[in-house]
Design an enzyme around this catalytic site. Structure first.
Site, short mmCIF file in Angstrom:
data_model
loop_
_atom_site.label_atom_id
_atom_site.label_comp_id
_atom_site.label_asym_id
_atom_site.label_seq_id
_atom_site.Cartn_x
_atom_site.Cartn_y
_atom_site.Cartn_z
N ALA A 43 0.98 -1.23 -0.06
CA ALA A 43 0.20 0.02 0.07
C ALA A 43 0.86 1.23 0.02
O ALA A 43 1.76 1.36 0.82
CB ALA A 43 -0.87 0.06 1.25
N LYS A 203 10.90 6.03 22.24
CA LYS A 203 11.84 4.81 22.31
C LYS A 203 12.27 4.45 23.73
O LYS A 203 12.32 3.10 23.97
CB LYS A 203 13.09 5.05 21.48
N1 HSE Z 1 14.25 10.50 13.73
C1 HSE Z 1 14.78 9.47 14.10
C2 HSE Z 1 16.27 9.50 14.32
C3 HSE Z 1 14.57 8.10 13.02
O1 HSE Z 1 16.69 10.54 13.99
O2 HSE Z 1 16.84 8.79 15.24
C4 HSE Z 1 14.75 6.94 13.72
O3 HSE Z 1 13.77 6.26 14.65
#
Ligand code: HSE
Length: 434
Positions: A43, A203
């Site tokens: 997609a 994260k």
């Molecule tokens: N924007 C994120 C970074 C990408 O710069 O680490 C990876 O998650």
């Protein structure tokens, strides 16, 4: 055996990389997975010039993939919260396994998604959501499963690390470096997610949950970005033997878990202090293994695809196992998650770098020392620079021993109230990571 059919939703950087890796390494991957893996549908709103999709059917509607009866595994690579949540819940509803690289989705909606997946007996895998190509989720969830994890600390946003590295090494301006990170394809669609620490907090939330066995609690993470850092602080930190890194820290304490993202001074000789550019690294301290360090590319087309495809292989290998025996989403059995609280930042403990701009009068240093000592804050080192020509003020830089943040807040308020102190006191947390 018939190949397992996967559908890829989103053909951007990571989607294109995933298609390419699945195609290029098809034979090797089939030997590992025990079955072939075929991309049965994609997609995408537009083609990706870096990805030759050939005869693979393409639709513009992601829900065509979630509703396609042929597809066993939906790979969600569209990013964002709302549509991605609907897509993943629909795929699960239809009995499909899901692989996602979406950290925002897992950090914010993961508890709901995992509950639904358990109900339906399907897997949701998300290795690519944290630190791109570094298999850190697998390392914590499986490789360190014997350990009681004490703390972890990571450079988990490549864009932020790239900006800090370029500022320190080349004295480049913040905005200029950010533009380059965007051009390289590392920055989030909304780059404030990178520079204000939101991406890193997503994260960290995920890492903390699998390290400690706690529900995902993104809303309780303390988040501070790098946009207010000045090159003066970068240079003073250097002079004191430290590097400033944008760090995510999760720590177990008797009263709860610390969950915080902020610029941090780290001794310059630590390996993690020397992780530069867009690279990521996560340090994990467990009671049995001690400290271990995981390093690699935290973003990028094929680095992230490496983690996505590894998850697909894991799902394929587990297709025949009883759902009760799958590796739990958050590493710990769902009924065994801990309700130990996440601490507010005021209750977290750290050492501190403080920079004070003071008038060049006798007794100022004594007043500063008194304010700190009255609050039980022990000074580790102090550096007073010469008067700055442009404003006639003296920069005073202090590093404290570890102390609870509430006391430092109180001391900063008292320092800023002094007649001889001008402007705000700069505060950056310090971690020894030893
Ligand atoms: N924007 C994120 C970074 C990408 O710069 O680490 C990876 O998650």
């Amino acid at each position: 055996m018939k190949p397992v059919k996967v559908g890829i939703c989103g053909l951007g950087t990571v989607g294109g990389g995933t298609f390419n890796v699945l195609k290029r390494n098809a034979e090797e991957i089939a030997r590992r997975a025990g079955r072939g893996i075929e991309v049965a549908q994609i997609a995408a709103r537009r083609p990706n010039p870096k990805c030759e999709t050939g005869a693979t059917p393409i639709t513009a509607d992601i829900f065509d993939v979630a509703n396609n009866p042929e597809i066993d595994i939906v790979i969600e690579l569209i990013g964002g919260y709302t549509q991605a949540r609907e897509l993943v819940l629909k795929a699960i509803e239809n009995g499909k396994h899901v692989v996602t690289a979406n950290k925002a989705l897992i950090a914010v909606h993961g508890n709901e998604i995992f509950a639904k997946a358990r109900e339906k007996g399907v897997m949701v895998a998300f290795e690519a959501a944290v630190a791109g190509g570094i298999p850190v989720i697998k390392a914590i969830r499986e490789g360190l499963s014997a350990n009681r994890i004490n703390w972890l600390a990571g450079i988990i946003n490549g864009t932020g690390n790239f900006i800090l590295t370029e500022m320190r090494e080349k004295g480049r301006a913040f905005e200029d470096v950010l533009k380059e990170a965007q051009a390289l394809g590392y920055a989030e669609a909304d780059p404030t997610f990178d520079v204000e620490g939101i991406d890193a907090a997503h994260k960290l939330t995920i890492l903390a949950s699998i390290a400690f066995g706690i529900p995902l609690q993104f809303d309780k993470a303390y988040t501070e970005g790098i946009s207010k850092l000045t090159s003066a602080d970068v240079n003073y930190a250097e002079a004191l033997g430290y590097r400033i890194k944008h760090l995510g820290v999760a720590r177990r304490t008797d009263s709860g878990f610390e969950l915080r993202v902020h610029p941090t001074l780290i001794p310059a000789d630590r390996l993690i202090a020397n992780v530069n550019g867009v690279m990521n690294a996560v340090m994990v301290n467990g009671d049995a293994a001690g400290s271990t360090l995981y390093y690699g590319a935290g973003a990028g087309m094929e680095a992230t695809a490496s983690a996505v495809v590894a998850d697909v292989v894991d799902v394929v290998r587990a297709l025949t196992t009883d759902p009760e025996n799958h590796v739990p989403h958050l590493a710990f059995q769902p009924h065994s998650l801990s309700d130990h609280p996440i601490l507010p930042i005021e209750a977290c403990e750290s050492a501190y770098y403080l920079r004070i701009q003071a008038k060049d009068h006798p007794g100022v240093l004594a007043q500063v020392a008194t304010i700190l000592s009255e609050r039980g804050i022990n000074i580790e080192s102090i550096m007073q620079k010469e008067v700055e020509e442009q404003d006639g003020l003296v920069p005073m830089i202090l590093v404290t021993h570890r102390v609870v943040e509430a006391r430092v807040n109180d001391a900063i308020a008292a320092l800023e109230a002094l007649e001889d102190v001008v402007g705000s006191v700069v505060r950056i947390r310090v971690e020894q990571l030893n």
